[in-house]
Design a protein around this motif. Structure first.
Motif, PDB file in Angstrom:
ATOM      1  N   MET A 133       0.793  -1.227   0.000  1.00 37.85           N
ATOM      2  CA  MET A 133       0.000   0.000   0.000  1.00 37.85           C
ATOM      3  C   MET A 133       0.830   1.283   0.000  1.00 37.85           C
ATOM      4  SD  MET A 133      -3.290  -0.532  -0.124  1.00 37.85           S
ATOM      5  CE  MET A 133      -4.072   0.855   0.676  1.00 37.85           C
ATOM      6  N   ASP A 134       2.081   1.214   0.447  1.00 33.92           N
ATOM      7  CA  ASP A 134       2.912   2.411   0.551  1.00 33.92           C
ATOM      8  C   ASP A 134       2.123   3.554   1.200  1.00 33.92           C
ATOM      9  OD1 ASP A 134       5.129   4.071   0.297  1.00 33.92           O
ATOM     10  OD2 ASP A 134       4.576   4.712  -1.725  1.00 33.92           O
ATOM     11  N   PRO A 135       1.607   3.341   2.414  1.00 35.04           N
ATOM     12  CA  PRO A 135       0.738   4.339   3.039  1.00 35.04           C
ATOM     13  C   PRO A 135       1.528   5.483   3.664  1.00 35.04           C
ATOM     14  CG  PRO A 135       1.064   2.506   4.540  1.00 35.04           C
ATOM     15  CD  PRO A 135       1.809   2.160   3.269  1.00 35.04           C
ATOM     16  N   VAL A 136       0.858   6.614   3.862  1.00 35.71           N
ATOM     17  CA  VAL A 136       1.517   7.721   4.551  1.00 35.71           C
ATOM     18  C   VAL A 136       1.714   7.380   6.026  1.00 35.71           C
ATOM     19  CG1 VAL A 136       0.756   9.499   2.960  1.00 35.71           C
ATOM     20  CG2 VAL A 136      -0.697   8.907   4.889  1.00 35.71           C
ATOM     21  N   PHE A 137       0.862   6.538   6.571  1.00 37.01           N
ATOM     22  CA  PHE A 137       1.098   5.929   7.884  1.00 37.01           C
ATOM     23  C   PHE A 137       0.271   4.655   7.969  1.00 37.01           C
ATOM     24  CE2 PHE A 137      -2.268   9.144   8.867  1.00 37.01           C
ATOM     25  CZ  PHE A 137      -3.253   8.326   9.380  1.00 37.01           C
ATOM     26  N   LEU A 138       0.568   3.842   8.972  1.00 36.96           N
ATOM     27  CA  LEU A 138      -0.145   2.588   9.192  1.00 36.96           C
ATOM     28  C   LEU A 138      -0.871   2.656  10.529  1.00 36.96           C
ATOM     29  CD1 LEU A 138      -0.733  -0.380   8.321  1.00 36.96           C
ATOM     30  CD2 LEU A 138       1.283  -1.034   9.666  1.00 36.96           C
ATOM     31  N   GLN A 139      -2.190   2.485  10.497  1.00 39.68           N
ATOM     32  CA  GLN A 139      -2.952   2.332  11.729  1.00 39.68           C
ATOM     33  C   GLN A 139      -2.856   0.881  12.195  1.00 39.68           C
ATOM     34  OE1 GLN A 139      -7.020   3.419  10.986  1.00 39.68           O
ATOM     35  NE2 GLN A 139      -6.706   5.569  11.527  1.00 39.68           N
ATOM     36  N   LEU A 140      -2.534   0.697  13.453  1.00 38.51           N
ATOM     37  CA  LEU A 140      -2.539  -0.620  14.084  1.00 38.51           C
ATOM     38  C   LEU A 140      -3.727  -0.641  15.037  1.00 38.51           C
ATOM     39  CD1 LEU A 140      -1.017  -3.330  14.494  1.00 38.51           C
ATOM     40  CD2 LEU A 140       0.261  -2.202  16.333  1.00 38.51           C
TER      41      LEU A 140
END
Length: 333
Positions: A133-140
């Motif tokens: 996904m190359d996300p701007v951040f990852l929600q855990l």
């Protein structure tokens, strides 16, 4: 047999929370303002970068054709209004369930996109999510009560804290520890901070209830539908931490006044899920874009009425508490 993700959409739209803590907070109006409307600055900073606006589309769905249709609309709204979008849990895509339903950046290249995965998933799956996904951040996300009520839910929990440590150590994009509507307590946040996590979404009760959703799907424990702490109750309890950790708020946010109230209590930004889902289900994309643009104007309007030029000044706004929220605040130790 229906798709679990589609069940979530169906019951999320059906549920109406019996109590919203935002209604128990009142802001003090300033009759003589200090700033012109065009001087109001809505910008904020969290998860390693600056953002033009202090609200975003929070994690909801993906992993099915219906989820994909919802995400495509949300992606267009986010891209054309310049706000962040977070997808639902990518774990479905990792199992081969409609991976194309999560990422619409090819169609909307200006989209700021983050994504989400459960704390029960190994860090190796988290790394695959970031790679895909190359996300701007990852929600855990942490969703203990949902898992307990889910007929097919997780039953092994002793690894969750270990997973938090592994994610904090091995995930290179910014990490956000996120609740799913039950509120986040101080001890949980202090543990996250001790592992180097700088941003948390406290996601309190008042909006979508995953306890209700799972009980509708067969959990049969309706007396737990209102489990957890409300969004503003959680924020009030976390006031001692608001300068030590980046607090994001979600859960029951309906409009710009709710957003401002959360920002007054120290949130860096505010996530909207059910409200956005309801909008794209009942309005055209063009209508939703107009509504979101209106929210930006309304945020500036309310900040002007509070004589606040920026989000930092909002933290000093006096307020009144009523009802259940006041009673809870008086008991916070």
């Amino acid at each position: 047999m229906t798709n679990r993700k589609d069940d979530h959409i169906h019951y999320a739209l059906k549920y109406e929370s019996p109590y919203n803590s935002f209604d128990d907070m009142e802001l003090i109006h300033k009759s003589l303002p200090t700033y012109d409307l065009d001087q109001i600055d809505l910008s904020t900073h969290f998860a390693g970068r600056d953002w033009k606006f202090p609200f975003y589309i929070n994690a909801m769905t993906g992993g099915s054709a219906k989820g994909g249709a919802v995400n495509r609309k949300l992606a267009e709204v986010a891209s054309r209004t310049g706000i962040l979008m977070v997808t639902g849990s990518y774990s479905a895509a990792l199992k081969g369930e409609a991976p194309e339903s999560f990422d619409y950046r090819q169609e909307f290249p200006d989209l700021d996109l983050a994504t989400n995965i459960g704390v029960d998933k190994s860090v190796d799956l988290g790394l695959k999510t970031v790679e895909a996904m190359d996300p701007v951040f990852l929600q855990l996300h942490v969703n203990l009560m949902q898992e307990l009520l889910m007929p097919e839910g997780e039953r092994i929990f002793h690894t969750w804290k270990e997973n938090v440590v592994a994610y904090a150590q091995k995930i290179e994009v910014p990490l956000v520890l996120k609740e799913v509507g039950f509120g986040m307590d101080e001890k949980t946040i202090r543990y996250a901070m001790s592992q180097g996590i700088k941003t948390v979404d406290i996601s309190g009760r008042g909006g979508t209830s995953f306890a209700y959703i799972e009980n509708q799907r067969g959990g049969n424990r309706d007396y737990l539908n209102d489990w957890g702490q409300s969004t503003l109750q959680s924020l009030l309890a976390l006031q001692p931490l608001r300068d030590e950790v980046e607090l994001l708020a979600s859960g029951g946010v309906r409009h710009p006044l709710d957003i401002i109230k959360a920002l007054v209590l120290g949130a860096k930004a505010v996530g909207l899920s059910r409200t956005m889902l309801d909008l794209v289900e009942n309005h055209s994309v063009e209508e939703v874009i107009a509504i979101v643009e209106g929210w930006k104007s309304d945020l500036r309007l309310i900040m002007c009425a509070l004589s606040c030029r920026n989000l930092q000044e909002l933290k000093s706004v006096p307020y009144l508490l009523y009802g259940r929220l006041k009673e809870a605040q008086e008991q916070i130790k």
